[in-house]
Design an enzyme around this catalytic site. Structure first.
Site, short mmCIF file in Angstrom:
data_model
loop_
_atom_site.label_atom_id
_atom_site.label_comp_id
_atom_site.label_asym_id
_atom_site.label_seq_id
_atom_site.Cartn_x
_atom_site.Cartn_y
_atom_site.Cartn_z
N SER A 161 -65.06 -18.75 34.28
CA SER A 161 -65.96 -19.91 34.38
C SER A 161 -67.16 -19.57 35.27
CB SER A 161 -65.21 -21.11 34.99
OG SER A 161 -66.12 -22.16 35.25
N ASP A 304 -69.83 -24.75 24.93
CA ASP A 304 -69.77 -26.13 24.46
C ASP A 304 -70.37 -26.30 23.06
OD1 ASP A 304 -70.36 -27.66 27.74
OD2 ASP A 304 -68.66 -26.58 26.88
#
Ligand SMILES: O=C(O)C1=C[C@@H](OP(=O)(O)O)[C@@H](O)[C@H](O)C1
Ligand SMILES: C=C(OP(=O)(O)O)C(=O)O
Length: 420
Positions: A161, A304
């Site tokens: 991340s 995303d």
């Protein structure tokens, strides 16, 4: 809860919501600035309200008037309670964990059932190198931190991340020794670091980029209260663009694009590669061919975009191959696994790989119940797919309050057959 969706033709104008990532950053940085900041066009959603609550805990005074948020702070982190609940928001818990380590109190950070499955280990390991005592629940929330982080040198893996790195950069100016941060391996979701550094600059802090996405130095410095305007969100717009490609007849999108960097603006180039013509004027419209080109897409920087790109396989002449996006397995859900399982139900021919998906158009479209597992981006993508297939049921419509609370009502206004 479930909703029913049926074949739909979308006509008219829909407005893209404000950017969730910039809303988070502006609220956090304003809360760390001495003075009053006025933030405009802020996204008000479950995720960003979790950030508002976290910043109130840190001692900021926050008022919300429609999409204008005023934040007053003395710039110091003085936790008013010893627990922060980040609800469903990975961005909130990662950034809050680093900020909480600036105080000398023991702070617990937790979240909902989904957030309690999401990794925190690399961030905690990096904070320990900066003088913070940390505990976790098997590397996941609930976590506790006890500062005060003095700062210094630290290193961190970039493979899971970018939020861990954003969290350290954002809290760096408040550490008396600043931080020097080395990122090990290839950093995923790189553009979010650009967003972080750009927002820090707007609030008066400078980041020394020694080697992009590899090594950064942040000196001890003060944030300055400022006014900030949040741009529209390309991550949400990608879903609206996929809806326009699959269902649009005279559909247009209203957006304030601004000039701040957004990695998910790449959706425009991906759609062009698929054969879609994008028209960016006062509004955004698309001209889509009957069948898309297919192609290979490296989504390492844009995790995303996986849901809105995957559903385009419903009308592609050649396979859509998505790769380098293993970190999409660590979001609200394992999005790779769920997309593979659920899109197969409606006839998409899906091959699941460790780091992505290969998707081919259905031979026969099938109506089905699609389970979004309370993941907002999956719910929205499955709703759009269901409007293409017809007569589908989609679970967990409430999940959209995380990033796009008005999604259902906005889509209905332009012709979506969606009944909650
Ligand atoms: O920093 C941010 O605002 C975000 C970073 C990305 O996460 P990762 O860096 O974990 O991929 C993205 O998926 C998330 O929606 C928002
Ligand atoms: C994963 C997302 O956000 P977060 O990491 O903040 O939960 C998202 O918005 O898709």
């Amino acid at each position: 809860m479930k909703c029913k969706v049926d074949k739909s033709i979308l006509t008219g104008t829909i407005t893209c919501p404000p950017n969730k990532s910039y809303s988070h950053r502006a609220i956090f940085l304003a809360a760390m600035s001495d003075g009053k900041s006025t933030l405009r066009n802020v996204l008000l959603s479950r995720d960003t309200l979790a950030t508002v609550n976290a910043c109130k805990t840190f001692g900021a005074k926050i008022e919300i008037n429609d999409s204008m948020v005023t934040v007053e702070s003395n710039g110091r982190i003085d936790p008013q309670t010893l627990e922060i609940d980040a609800s469903n928001s990975g961005t909130t818990i990662r950034i809050s964990t680093a900020i909480a380590s600036l105080s000398d109190k023991t702070i617990t950070l937790t979240g909902d059932a989904s957030l309690k499955k999401r990794p925190m280990g690399p961030l905690l390991d990096a904070l320990k190198q900066l003088g913070v005592q940390c505990t976790s629940t098997d590397g996941k929330p609930p976590v506790t931190v006890k500062g005060r982080a003095d700062g210094g040198s630290t290193h961190i893996s970039g493979s899971i991340s970018s939020q861990f790195i954003s969290a350290l950069l954002i809290s760096g100016p408040k550490m008396k020794n600043g931080i020097t941060l080395e990122i090990e391996g290839n950093l995923v979701s790189k553009p979010y670091l650009d967003s972080t550094i750009s927002t820090m600059k707007k609030f008066g802090a400078t980041v020394d980029t020694i080697s992009p996405y590899k090594k950064y130095k942040v000196s001890n410095q003060e944030y300055k209260a400022t006014d900030f305007v949040v741009p529209s969100d390309f991550s949400s717009m990608a879903l609206l663009l996929s809806a326009a490609v699959l269902l649009g007849e005279g559909m247009s999108i209203n957006a304030s694009l601004g000039d701040l960097p957004q990695g998910d603006r790449e959706i425009l180039s991906y759609l062009e590669k698929l054969g879609v013509k994008i028209n960016i004027g006062e509004k955004i419209t698309v001209d889509s061919p009957k069948l898309l080109n297919g192609g290979k897409f490296d989504l390492s920087n844009n995790p995303d975009l996986l849901p809105p790109m995957a559903i385009l396989a419903l009308k592609t002449s050649k396979p859509i191959e998505i790769y380098n996006v293993k970190h999409a397995r660590f979001k609200e859900t394992d999005r790779i696994a769920i997309l593979a399982k659920e899109l197969t139900k409606i006839g998409v021919i899906v091959t699941e790989n460790e780091d992505g998906l290969v998707l081919e158009s259905p031979k026969v479209l099938k109506s089905a119940e699609l389970e979004s597992s309370e993941d907002h981006r999956l719910f929205m993508a499955f709703s759009i797919a269901g409007m293409f297939v017809g007569n589908c049921t989609i679970t967990d419509p409430d999940s959209v309050d995380v990033s796009y609370p008005t999604f259902v009502e906005d889509m209905k206004k332009i012709g979506a057959n969606i009944t909650v």
